[in-house]
Design an enzyme around this catalytic site. Structure first.
Site, PDB file in Angstrom:
ATOM      1  N   CYS A  12       0.870  -1.188   0.000  1.00 34.32           N
ATOM      2  CA  CYS A  12       0.000   0.000   0.000  1.00 34.32           C
ATOM      3  C   CYS A  12       0.904   1.234   0.000  1.00 34.32           C
ATOM      4  CB  CYS A  12      -0.887  -0.009   1.244  1.00 34.32           C
ATOM      5  SG  CYS A  12       0.076   0.065   2.761  1.00 34.32           S
ATOM      6  N   HIS A  38       5.227  -6.554   8.342  1.00 41.77           N
ATOM      7  CA  HIS A  38       5.137  -7.954   8.729  1.00 41.77           C
ATOM      8  C   HIS A  38       5.448  -8.838   7.532  1.00 41.77           C
ATOM      9  CE1 HIS A  38       2.589  -6.556  12.274  1.00 41.77           C
ATOM     10  NE2 HIS A  38       3.797  -6.840  12.678  1.00 41.77           N
ATOM     11  N   CYS A  92       2.605   6.547   8.479  1.00 40.65           N
ATOM     12  CA  CYS A  92       1.758   6.783   7.302  1.00 40.65           C
ATOM     13  C   CYS A  92       0.888   8.019   7.540  1.00 40.65           C
ATOM     14  CB  CYS A  92       0.874   5.564   7.062  1.00 40.65           C
ATOM     15  SG  CYS A  92      -0.282   5.824   5.713  1.00 40.65           S
ATOM     16  N   GLU A 122      -0.907   0.292  15.699  1.00 40.62           N
ATOM     17  CA  GLU A 122      -1.463   1.571  15.221  1.00 40.62           C
ATOM     18  C   GLU A 122      -2.515   2.093  16.195  1.00 40.62           C
ATOM     19  OE1 GLU A 122      -3.485   1.682  11.299  1.00 40.62           O
ATOM     20  OE2 GLU A 122      -4.888   2.959  12.372  1.00 40.62           O
ATOM     21  N   CYS A 186      -8.584   3.996   5.869  1.00 42.68           N
ATOM     22  CA  CYS A 186      -7.859   4.135   4.597  1.00 42.68           C
ATOM     23  C   CYS A 186      -8.387   3.035   3.669  1.00 42.68           C
ATOM     24  CB  CYS A 186      -6.365   4.007   4.870  1.00 42.68           C
ATOM     25  SG  CYS A 186      -5.488   2.831   3.881  1.00 42.68           S
ATOM     26  N   SER A 257       1.688  -5.781   2.837  1.00 46.86           N
ATOM     27  CA  SER A 257       3.092  -5.783   3.241  1.00 46.86           C
ATOM     28  C   SER A 257       3.919  -6.776   2.410  1.00 46.86           C
ATOM     29  CB  SER A 257       3.187  -6.129   4.732  1.00 46.86           C
ATOM     30  OG  SER A 257       2.419  -7.288   5.010  1.00 46.86           O
TER      31      SER A 257
HETATM   32  S1  SF4 Z   1      -3.050   3.502   6.648  1.00 46.75           S
HETATM   33 FE1  SF4 Z   1      -2.012   1.546   6.753  1.00 46.75          FE
HETATM   34  S2  SF4 Z   1      -2.949   0.343   5.072  1.00 46.75           S
HETATM   35 FE2  SF4 Z   1      -3.455   2.502   4.698  1.00 46.75          FE
HETATM   36  S3  SF4 Z   1      -1.850   3.261   3.329  1.00 46.75           S
HETATM   37 FE3  SF4 Z   1      -1.208   3.713   5.423  1.00 46.75          FE
HETATM   38  S4  SF4 Z   1       0.052   1.980   6.034  1.00 46.75           S
HETATM   39 FE4  SF4 Z   1      -1.122   1.331   4.250  1.00 46.75          FE
END
Ligand code: SF4
Length: 274
Positions: A12, A38, A92, A122, A186, A257
Protein backbone atom coordinates in the site's frame (compact mmCIF):
# COMPACT_ATOMS: atom_id res chain seq x y z
CA UNK A 1 -3.55 -22.86 -17.15
CA UNK A 2 -4.34 -19.16 -16.90
CA UNK A 3 -2.86 -16.86 -14.24
CA UNK A 4 -4.71 -13.82 -12.93
CA UNK A 5 -3.56 -11.06 -10.58
CA UNK A 6 -6.04 -9.30 -8.28
CA UNK A 7 -6.80 -5.71 -9.35
CA UNK A 8 -5.28 -4.43 -6.09
CA UNK A 9 -2.49 -6.37 -4.42
CA UNK A 10 0.78 -5.90 -2.59
CA UNK A 11 2.33 -2.81 -1.00
CA UNK A 12 0.00 0.00 0.00
CA UNK A 13 1.01 3.66 -0.20
CA UNK A 14 2.08 3.86 3.48
CA UNK A 15 4.29 0.78 3.33
CA UNK A 16 5.93 1.84 0.04
CA UNK A 17 6.64 5.24 1.55
CA UNK A 18 8.07 3.77 4.80
CA UNK A 19 10.41 1.46 2.89
CA UNK A 20 11.58 4.32 0.66
CA UNK A 21 12.30 6.43 3.76
CA UNK A 22 14.13 3.52 5.45
CA UNK A 23 16.27 2.92 2.35
CA UNK A 24 17.13 6.61 2.10
CA UNK A 25 18.52 6.41 5.64
CA UNK A 26 20.25 3.03 5.41
CA UNK A 27 23.72 3.55 6.84
CA UNK A 28 24.20 0.54 9.09
CA UNK A 29 23.40 2.69 12.11
CA UNK A 30 19.68 2.99 11.73
CA UNK A 31 16.95 0.84 13.18
CA UNK A 32 13.22 0.64 12.80
CA UNK A 33 11.29 0.45 16.04
CA UNK A 34 9.56 -2.89 15.53
CA UNK A 35 9.70 -4.66 12.14
CA UNK A 36 9.02 -2.12 9.38
CA UNK A 37 6.42 -4.48 7.92
CA UNK A 38 5.14 -7.95 8.73
CA UNK A 39 7.14 -9.61 6.00
CA UNK A 40 10.24 -11.53 7.11
CA UNK A 41 11.81 -11.56 3.61
CA UNK A 42 11.62 -7.75 3.29
CA UNK A 43 12.90 -7.22 6.85
CA UNK A 44 15.87 -9.47 6.04
CA UNK A 45 16.56 -7.65 2.77
CA UNK A 46 16.52 -4.26 4.50
CA UNK A 47 18.80 -5.59 7.23
CA UNK A 48 21.34 -6.56 4.53
CA UNK A 49 21.03 -3.01 3.13
CA UNK A 50 21.81 -1.45 6.52
CA UNK A 51 18.42 -0.99 8.17
CA UNK A 52 18.19 -2.98 11.41
CA UNK A 53 15.20 -3.75 13.60
CA UNK A 54 14.90 -3.17 17.34
CA UNK A 55 11.91 -4.37 19.33
CA UNK A 56 12.40 -1.80 22.03
CA UNK A 57 13.96 1.66 22.29
CA UNK A 58 16.18 0.41 25.13
CA UNK A 59 18.09 -1.61 22.50
CA UNK A 60 19.09 1.52 20.52
CA UNK A 61 21.85 3.68 21.93
CA UNK A 62 23.18 5.47 18.85
CA UNK A 63 22.31 6.40 15.29
CA UNK A 64 18.85 6.81 13.79
CA UNK A 65 15.46 5.55 14.89
CA UNK A 66 12.90 5.07 12.14
CA UNK A 67 9.26 5.13 13.21
CA UNK A 68 7.33 2.68 11.05
CA UNK A 69 4.04 3.33 9.25
CA UNK A 70 1.90 2.25 12.28
CA UNK A 71 3.20 5.25 14.23
CA UNK A 72 3.95 5.60 17.95
CA UNK A 73 2.66 7.71 20.81
CA UNK A 74 4.09 11.11 21.86
CA UNK A 75 6.09 9.64 24.77
CA UNK A 76 8.19 7.61 22.34
CA UNK A 77 9.11 10.79 20.43
CA UNK A 78 10.18 12.35 23.76
CA UNK A 79 12.24 9.30 24.74
CA UNK A 80 14.04 9.27 21.36
CA UNK A 81 14.86 12.95 21.79
CA UNK A 82 16.00 12.43 25.39
CA UNK A 83 18.38 9.67 24.26
CA UNK A 84 19.91 12.05 21.72
CA UNK A 85 19.02 9.79 18.79
CA UNK A 86 18.23 11.02 15.30
CA UNK A 87 14.55 10.54 14.48
CA UNK A 88 13.08 9.72 11.08
CA UNK A 89 9.32 9.55 11.02
CA UNK A 90 7.78 7.14 8.49
CA UNK A 91 4.32 7.15 10.09
CA UNK A 92 1.76 6.78 7.30
CA UNK A 93 -0.06 10.10 6.75
CA UNK A 94 -3.40 8.26 7.06
CA UNK A 95 -2.37 7.05 10.54
CA UNK A 96 -1.18 10.57 11.44
CA UNK A 97 -4.62 11.84 10.48
CA UNK A 98 -6.29 9.37 12.90
CA UNK A 99 -3.81 10.26 15.69
CA UNK A 100 -4.40 14.00 15.21
CA UNK A 101 -8.18 13.55 14.99
CA UNK A 102 -8.28 11.65 18.31
CA UNK A 103 -6.00 14.17 20.03
CA UNK A 104 -8.06 17.15 18.80
CA UNK A 105 -11.36 15.56 19.85
CA UNK A 106 -10.06 15.13 23.40
CA UNK A 107 -8.85 18.75 23.38
CA UNK A 108 -12.38 19.82 22.32
CA UNK A 109 -13.85 18.02 25.34
CA UNK A 110 -15.07 14.83 23.67
CA UNK A 111 -14.83 11.37 25.18
CA UNK A 112 -13.22 9.39 22.36
CA UNK A 113 -13.90 5.93 21.02
CA UNK A 114 -11.35 4.34 18.68
CA UNK A 115 -13.00 1.58 16.66
CA UNK A 116 -10.30 -1.05 16.15
CA UNK A 117 -8.18 -3.88 17.52
CA UNK A 118 -6.92 -3.30 21.07
CA UNK A 119 -3.55 -4.93 20.54
CA UNK A 120 -2.71 -3.41 17.16
CA UNK A 121 0.32 -1.07 17.32
CA UNK A 122 -1.46 1.57 15.22
CA UNK A 123 -4.45 1.61 17.60
CA UNK A 124 -2.10 1.84 20.57
CA UNK A 125 -0.43 4.86 18.94
CA UNK A 126 -3.79 6.60 18.31
CA UNK A 127 -4.78 5.84 21.92
CA UNK A 128 -1.58 7.38 23.23
CA UNK A 129 -2.03 10.56 21.14
CA UNK A 130 -5.58 10.94 22.44
CA UNK A 131 -4.45 10.66 26.07
CA UNK A 132 -7.30 10.72 28.56
CA UNK A 133 -10.99 9.91 28.11
CA UNK A 134 -10.38 7.38 25.34
CA UNK A 135 -11.71 3.85 24.91
CA UNK A 136 -10.88 1.27 22.26
CA UNK A 137 -13.99 -0.55 21.06
CA UNK A 138 -13.56 -3.63 18.96
CA UNK A 139 -17.00 -5.24 18.81
CA UNK A 140 -20.71 -4.38 18.77
CA UNK A 141 -21.04 -6.02 22.22
CA UNK A 142 -18.40 -3.67 23.62
CA UNK A 143 -20.16 -0.71 22.00
CA UNK A 144 -23.43 -1.74 23.71
CA UNK A 145 -21.70 -1.66 27.10
CA UNK A 146 -20.12 1.77 26.51
CA UNK A 147 -21.37 4.23 29.16
CA UNK A 148 -23.32 7.28 27.88
CA UNK A 149 -21.43 10.57 27.93
CA UNK A 150 -22.00 14.29 27.17
CA UNK A 151 -19.84 14.59 24.06
CA UNK A 152 -18.71 11.56 22.07
CA UNK A 153 -16.04 11.58 19.38
CA UNK A 154 -15.45 8.51 17.21
CA UNK A 155 -12.41 7.69 15.07
CA UNK A 156 -11.32 4.42 13.47
CA UNK A 157 -8.24 2.30 13.03
CA UNK A 158 -7.22 2.94 9.42
CA UNK A 159 -7.59 -0.71 8.43
CA UNK A 160 -10.93 -1.44 10.09
CA UNK A 161 -13.60 -2.88 7.77
CA UNK A 162 -16.33 -0.37 6.80
CA UNK A 163 -19.07 -2.78 7.89
CA UNK A 164 -17.52 -3.27 11.33
CA UNK A 165 -17.14 0.49 11.72
CA UNK A 166 -20.76 1.07 10.71
CA UNK A 167 -22.17 -1.55 13.09
CA UNK A 168 -20.15 -0.27 16.06
CA UNK A 169 -21.08 3.35 15.29
CA UNK A 170 -24.79 2.41 15.06
CA UNK A 171 -24.64 1.03 18.61
CA UNK A 172 -22.88 4.18 19.84
CA UNK A 173 -25.38 6.61 18.30
CA UNK A 174 -27.65 6.65 21.35
CA UNK A 175 -24.79 7.08 23.84
CA UNK A 176 -24.64 10.87 23.53
CA UNK A 177 -26.58 13.86 22.23
CA UNK A 178 -23.42 15.43 20.81
CA UNK A 179 -21.55 13.01 18.53
CA UNK A 180 -18.72 13.75 16.12
CA UNK A 181 -17.66 10.93 13.78
CA UNK A 182 -14.35 11.02 11.91
CA UNK A 183 -14.15 8.06 9.58
CA UNK A 184 -10.36 7.72 9.51
CA UNK A 185 -10.38 4.54 7.41
CA UNK A 186 -7.86 4.14 4.60
CA UNK A 187 -9.11 2.37 1.47
CA UNK A 188 -6.04 0.16 0.84
CA UNK A 189 -7.21 -2.81 2.92
CA UNK A 190 -10.73 -2.81 1.59
CA UNK A 191 -9.58 -2.48 -2.01
CA UNK A 192 -7.34 -5.54 -1.57
CA UNK A 193 -10.06 -7.57 0.15
CA UNK A 194 -12.72 -6.72 -2.41
CA UNK A 195 -10.40 -7.49 -5.35
CA UNK A 196 -9.30 -10.80 -3.74
CA UNK A 197 -12.90 -11.96 -3.18
CA UNK A 198 -13.84 -11.05 -6.76
CA UNK A 199 -10.89 -12.96 -8.18
CA UNK A 200 -11.31 -15.98 -5.86
CA UNK A 201 -14.87 -16.36 -7.17
CA UNK A 202 -13.54 -16.70 -10.75
CA UNK A 203 -10.59 -19.09 -10.34
CA UNK A 204 -9.96 -22.70 -9.25
CA UNK A 205 -7.04 -21.99 -6.91
CA UNK A 206 -5.94 -18.82 -5.12
CA UNK A 207 -2.40 -18.17 -3.92
CA UNK A 208 -2.30 -15.54 -1.18
CA UNK A 209 1.20 -14.14 -0.75
CA UNK A 210 2.59 -12.57 2.37
CA UNK A 211 4.04 -13.03 5.84
CA UNK A 212 2.44 -15.72 7.96
CA UNK A 213 2.70 -13.07 10.71
CA UNK A 214 0.79 -10.50 8.63
CA UNK A 215 -2.76 -10.00 9.89
CA UNK A 216 -3.96 -8.40 6.65
CA UNK A 217 -2.57 -11.26 4.50
CA UNK A 218 -4.09 -13.90 6.79
CA UNK A 219 -7.43 -12.13 6.52
CA UNK A 220 -7.15 -12.13 2.68
CA UNK A 221 -6.53 -15.90 2.78
CA UNK A 222 -9.57 -16.46 5.02
CA UNK A 223 -11.79 -14.47 2.65
CA UNK A 224 -10.52 -16.35 -0.41
CA UNK A 225 -10.98 -19.74 1.29
CA UNK A 226 -14.71 -19.12 1.27
CA UNK A 227 -14.67 -18.98 -2.54
CA UNK A 228 -12.09 -21.56 -3.70
CA UNK A 229 -9.09 -23.73 -2.77
CA UNK A 230 -6.62 -21.27 -1.22
CA UNK A 231 -2.97 -21.43 -0.15
CA UNK A 232 -1.24 -18.79 1.98
CA UNK A 233 2.47 -18.78 1.14
CA UNK A 234 5.41 -16.49 1.83
CA UNK A 235 7.60 -17.37 -1.17
CA UNK A 236 7.50 -19.18 -4.52
CA UNK A 237 9.50 -22.12 -3.06
CA UNK A 238 6.43 -23.21 -1.11
CA UNK A 239 4.35 -23.86 -4.24
CA UNK A 240 3.56 -27.54 -4.72
CA UNK A 241 2.67 -28.71 -8.23
CA UNK A 242 0.07 -31.01 -6.63
CA UNK A 243 -2.00 -27.94 -5.75
CA UNK A 244 -2.25 -27.02 -9.40
CA UNK A 245 -3.40 -30.41 -10.72
CA UNK A 246 -6.67 -29.97 -12.63
CA UNK A 247 -6.65 -26.22 -12.03
CA UNK A 248 -7.40 -24.20 -15.15
CA UNK A 249 -7.37 -20.77 -13.55
CA UNK A 250 -5.00 -19.64 -10.80
CA UNK A 251 -5.46 -16.35 -8.97
CA UNK A 252 -2.77 -14.39 -7.11
CA UNK A 253 -3.24 -11.78 -4.43
CA UNK A 254 -0.88 -10.34 -1.83
CA UNK A 255 -1.18 -8.43 1.42
CA UNK A 256 -0.28 -4.75 1.80
CA UNK A 257 3.09 -5.78 3.24
CA UNK A 258 4.13 -8.13 0.41
CA UNK A 259 6.92 -6.84 -1.86
CA UNK A 260 6.55 -6.81 -5.65
CA UNK A 261 9.52 -9.12 -6.19
CA UNK A 262 7.77 -11.93 -4.28
CA UNK A 263 4.66 -11.52 -6.45
CA UNK A 264 6.85 -11.63 -9.59
CA UNK A 265 8.70 -14.78 -8.43
CA UNK A 266 5.42 -16.58 -7.77
CA UNK A 267 4.06 -15.54 -11.16
CA UNK A 268 7.22 -16.79 -12.89
CA UNK A 269 7.17 -20.10 -11.02
CA UNK A 270 3.55 -20.68 -12.03
CA UNK A 271 4.41 -19.99 -15.66
CA UNK A 272 7.18 -22.62 -15.42
CA UNK A 273 4.67 -25.15 -14.03
CA UNK A 274 2.33 -24.76 -16.98
S1 SF4 B 1 -3.05 3.50 6.65
FE1 SF4 B 1 -2.01 1.55 6.75
S2 SF4 B 1 -2.95 0.34 5.07
FE2 SF4 B 1 -3.45 2.50 4.70
S3 SF4 B 1 -1.85 3.26 3.33
FE3 SF4 B 1 -1.21 3.71 5.42
S4 SF4 B 1 0.05 1.98 6.03
FE4 SF4 B 1 -1.12 1.33 4.25
Amino acid sequence: MEIFLADYLGFCYGVKRAIKIARANADGKCCTLGPIIHNPQMVEKLSAEGVGTADDLSEINEGTVIIRSHGVGPKTYEKIKAKGLRLVDATCPHVKRAQTAARDLVKEGYDVVIVGEKNHPEVKSIFEWAGNHTTIVETVEEAEKFAPCQKLGIVSQTTVASEQFKSVVLKLLDKSADIKILRTICTATEQRQKAAIELAAKVDVMLVLGGKNSANTTKLAKLCEKKCKTFHIETADEISEKWLNDAQKIGITAGASTPDWIIKEVENKLRECR
